[in-house]
Write a protein that holds these residues in place. Structure first.
Motif, PDB file in Angstrom:
ATOM      1  N   ASP A  70       0.970  -1.192   0.022  1.00 29.36           N
ATOM      2  CA  ASP A  70      -0.005   0.075  -0.120  1.00 29.36           C
ATOM      3  C   ASP A  70       0.926   1.239  -0.124  1.00 29.36           C
ATOM      4  O   ASP A  70       0.617   2.187  -0.676  1.00 29.36           O
ATOM      5  CB  ASP A  70      -1.052   0.007   1.247  1.00 29.36           C
ATOM      6  CG  ASP A  70      -1.969   1.024   1.081  1.00 29.36           C
ATOM      7  OD1 ASP A  70      -2.691   1.148   0.091  1.00 29.36           O
ATOM      8  OD2 ASP A  70      -2.206   1.607   2.057  1.00 29.36           O
ATOM      9  N   TYR A  73       2.135   1.451  -3.432  1.00 31.42           N
ATOM     10  CA  TYR A  73       1.052   2.196  -4.391  1.00 31.42           C
ATOM     11  C   TYR A  73       0.950   3.749  -4.045  1.00 31.42           C
ATOM     12  O   TYR A  73       0.921   4.641  -5.130  1.00 31.42           O
ATOM     13  CB  TYR A  73      -0.248   1.427  -4.188  1.00 31.42           C
ATOM     14  CG  TYR A  73      -1.215   2.091  -4.902  1.00 31.42           C
ATOM     15  CD1 TYR A  73      -1.513   2.041  -6.005  1.00 31.42           C
ATOM     16  CD2 TYR A  73      -2.275   2.680  -3.985  1.00 31.42           C
ATOM     17  CE1 TYR A  73      -2.765   2.750  -7.011  1.00 31.42           C
ATOM     18  CE2 TYR A  73      -3.298   3.254  -4.669  1.00 31.42           C
ATOM     19  CZ  TYR A  73      -3.774   3.241  -6.018  1.00 31.42           C
ATOM     20  OH  TYR A  73      -4.654   3.695  -6.653  1.00 31.42           O
ATOM     21  N   LEU A 121      -6.988  -3.104  -5.862  1.00 36.04           N
ATOM     22  CA  LEU A 121      -6.812  -1.785  -6.037  1.00 36.04           C
ATOM     23  C   LEU A 121      -8.051  -1.387  -7.081  1.00 36.04           C
ATOM     24  O   LEU A 121      -8.193  -0.249  -7.327  1.00 36.04           O
ATOM     25  CB  LEU A 121      -5.556  -1.376  -6.704  1.00 36.04           C
ATOM     26  CG  LEU A 121      -4.298  -1.522  -5.896  1.00 36.04           C
ATOM     27  CD1 LEU A 121      -2.997  -1.623  -6.745  1.00 36.04           C
ATOM     28  CD2 LEU A 121      -4.555  -0.672  -4.482  1.00 36.04           C
ATOM     29  N   ARG A 124     -10.629   0.911  -5.741  1.00 33.11           N
ATOM     30  CA  ARG A 124     -10.357   2.489  -5.093  1.00 33.11           C
ATOM     31  C   ARG A 124     -10.400   3.408  -6.061  1.00 33.11           C
ATOM     32  O   ARG A 124     -10.414   3.404  -7.147  1.00 33.11           O
ATOM     33  CB  ARG A 124      -8.731   2.117  -4.722  1.00 33.11           C
ATOM     34  CG  ARG A 124      -8.423   1.493  -3.728  1.00 33.11           C
ATOM     35  CD  ARG A 124      -6.971   1.729  -3.397  1.00 33.11           C
ATOM     36  NE  ARG A 124      -6.699   0.775  -2.217  1.00 33.11           N
ATOM     37  CZ  ARG A 124      -5.497   1.246  -1.587  1.00 33.11           C
ATOM     38  NH1 ARG A 124      -4.410   1.933  -2.065  1.00 33.11           N
ATOM     39  NH2 ARG A 124      -5.461   0.552  -0.432  1.00 33.11           N
ATOM     40  N   GLY A 172      -6.612   6.868   2.083  1.00 24.67           N
ATOM     41  CA  GLY A 172      -6.308   5.312   2.102  1.00 24.67           C
ATOM     42  C   GLY A 172      -7.528   4.678   1.185  1.00 24.67           C
ATOM     43  O   GLY A 172      -7.734   3.579   1.206  1.00 24.67           O
TER      44      GLY A 172
END
Length: 173
Positions: A70, A73, A121, A124, A172
């Motif tokens: 994370d 990313y 992902l 997101r 986040g």
């Protein structure tokens, strides 16, 4: 070496050995009288195979690995956001525009290739916004060339997507 009788054909057929004429066993009263169909057997075997293969494919990753991925990313996405902002803000007369666009295309292609396969992902908000903006930027430069300025409406939409993606990254998402 094989015997000659196996290699030479015989003019008449040999009879098969007789089998014992024992009656088939009678089913017990609690057993079902019909045999399961082939379709039923195949569906049960497919479900069993799928369950066993999926359980062996699931990664066993400690939570620290997810946190590291994370962080990576977030860092790489922030770098892409900054590179997009800097590139589309350049003056069309700047001699470094073509080089900056080529670097942006390389960066965006590697970012998309790396993160498009990550199922976690895809949902997101930051991923969706960045992906959409990169498609718009890349499509513009492919169609009109690396020195063509991005129209004001498209540029405003791309910058808005970058802002939304950056906010989502901070949350986040």
């Amino acid at each position: 070496m094989a015997s000659p009788s196996l290699l030479t054909p015989t003019p008449k057929l040999q009879p098969l050995l007789p089998t014992s004429a024992a009656p088939p066993p009678s089913p017990l009263p609690h057993q079902n009288q019909h045999h399961p169909s082939r379709r039923h057997f195949l569906s049960l075997s497919a479900v069993t195979t799928a369950t066993l293969s999926l359980s062996s494919l699931l990664p066993v990753t400690p939570p620290q690995a997810f946190a590291a991925e994370d962080e990576e990313y977030v860092k790489e996405t922030s770098d892409v956001i900054n590179k997009v902002r800097n590139t589309i803000s350049m003056d069309k007369n700047d001699p470094n525009v073509a080089t900056a666009v080529a670097e942006l295309r390389d960066t965006s292609n590697s970012w998309v290739a790396k993160y498009r396969r990550e199922k976690a992902l895809l949902g997101r908000a930051s991923f969706r916004e960045i992906y959409s903006a990169l498609n718009a930027v890349s499509g513009h430069y492919i169609s009109f060339g690396p020195t063509a300025p991005i129209p004001a409406k498209r540029k405003a939409r791309i910058l808005e997507e970058m802002d939304t993606a950056e906010k989502a990254l901070l949350r986040g998402r």
